[in-house]
Scaffold this active site. Structure first.
Site, mmCIF file in Angstrom:
data_model
loop_
_atom_site.group_PDB
_atom_site.id
_atom_site.type_symbol
_atom_site.label_atom_id
_atom_site.label_comp_id
_atom_site.label_asym_id
_atom_site.label_seq_id
_atom_site.Cartn_x
_atom_site.Cartn_y
_atom_site.Cartn_z
ATOM 1 N N ARG A 224 0.852 -1.175 0.000
ATOM 2 C CA ARG A 224 0.000 0.000 0.000
ATOM 3 C C ARG A 224 0.892 1.231 0.000
ATOM 4 N NH1 ARG A 224 -3.399 -3.150 -1.174
ATOM 5 N NH2 ARG A 224 -5.498 -3.435 -0.267
ATOM 6 N N GLU A 253 -3.090 7.967 -4.028
ATOM 7 C CA GLU A 253 -3.477 7.041 -5.079
ATOM 8 C C GLU A 253 -4.938 7.281 -5.442
ATOM 9 O OE1 GLU A 253 -4.082 2.290 -5.463
ATOM 10 O OE2 GLU A 253 -2.088 2.903 -4.784
ATOM 11 N N HIS A 272 -1.474 0.149 -9.867
ATOM 12 C CA HIS A 272 -2.085 -0.821 -8.951
ATOM 13 C C HIS A 272 -2.729 -1.965 -9.745
ATOM 14 C CE1 HIS A 272 -3.790 -1.092 -4.581
ATOM 15 N NE2 HIS A 272 -3.480 -2.281 -5.072
#
Length: 311
Positions: A224, A253, A272
């Site tokens: 993350r 993000e 991602h």
């Protein structure tokens, strides 16, 4: 006897087949003993029927469910995550990012002329290097055999410090507990971050940690974005404190257009997508099938959530 399982917000053919193959049958929430929640935390039911004993979440990282208080609302319900379901795919992506960085591929891909003399001093190899895998859970255990096969030495970091085991992992691999992580940075050539996102791991990699790495070190993050201090990373990349960064996750993000990370030549950013939908659907279905089977048999479930740890 089949186990009644509810799926929300909607059931796909893959999940339907997985539940039935595991010994379950689809049921409405009011009649179910288990719930497969295939969506985000913000839509999770405010109340669950008393008959729900187990909830399967669709993601490996459950920090949003923890932050939303979902686990806290249901202390008597067993929760499982999808941890481990996607490990092989994410580990493959981490290895691709690391190899691309070490082999200087970002600059090669940008080149429009033959620049061998410029590039060769920067091209490295994983053979003989030391790679720290910070977060030696499912992803880490899937990645370690590939690193070893390429001739790298591995330092595995986990919460307990207990030896990391698994297929393709030899006995005696160096394992360091998380509370001794400070000893790892000075001896690592490269770092792969694969730890869960919790309050304790926020900015796990900051300016102090980056300063202990080497000018050729690559930092890979497939966990993350919150685990790395973005401003500290930017400063280290610009100063040449480290060799580069491979990021499948960022903070913030999505990474905004115009963010400085986009323009740095020693950064690889993927959006991602280490666990693409065409792979994720089948992997999650297989995870659900096995957990339904275990639930029906009264066996230990895969990926039980530890509310105290936050994952």
């Amino acid at each position: 006897m089949t186990v009644p399982v509810a799926v929300a917000p909607e059931v796909s053919d893959a999940l339907r087949a997985a539940i039935e193959a595991g010994g379950g049958e689809l049921a409405g929430l009011a009649d179910a003993r288990a719930l497969v929640w295939a969506s985000k935390a913000d839509g999770f039911p405010e109340r669950l029927p008393a008959g729900i004993e187990w909830v399967q979440l669709h993601a490996a990282g459950i920090e949003d469910f923890v932050a939303a208080g979902v686990l806290e609302r249901y202390p008597d319900v067993r929760f499982t995550s999808a941890a481990g379901a996607f490990s092989a795919t994410v580990a493959e992506h981490a290895l691709a990012l690391l190899l691309a960085g070490v082999r200087y591929l970002p600059e090669h891909l940008r080149a429009t002329t033959w620049r061998q003399r410029d590039f060769l001093p920067h091209v490295g190899t994983l053979r003989g290097s030391t790679v720290a895998v910070v977060g030696a859970g499912g992803i880490g255990r899937a990645l370690i055999p590939s690193l070893l096969a390429l001739g790298a030495e591995v330092i595995a970091v986990n919460r307990s410090g207990r030896p990391v085991t698994g297929p393709g992992i030899p006995e005696g691999i160096t394992t360091v507990p998380a509370d001794r992580l400070d000893t790892v940075w000075p001896v690592a050539d490269h770092v792969v971050v694969a730890a869960p996102a919790t309050p304790a791991t926020a900015h796990l990699v900051g300016s102090a940690e980056l300063a202990l790495l080497r000018p050729n070190s690559w930092v890979i993050n497939v966990a993350r974005g919150s685990l790395i201090d973005t401003e500290a990373l930017l400063a280290a990349l610009r100063a040449g404190t480290i060799g580069g960064a491979g990021l499948d996750v960022t903070d913030p993000e999505p990474l905004p257009d115009g963010h400085p990370l986009w323009t740095l030549p020693n950064v690889i950013i993927t959006p991602h997508d280490s666990n693409p939908p065409q792979v994720r659907v089948a992997a999650f279905a297989a995870h659900v099938r096995e957990n339904v089977r275990r639930f029906a048999a009264g066996d230990e479930l895969l990926a039980p959530v530890d509310p105290g740890a936050g994952y």
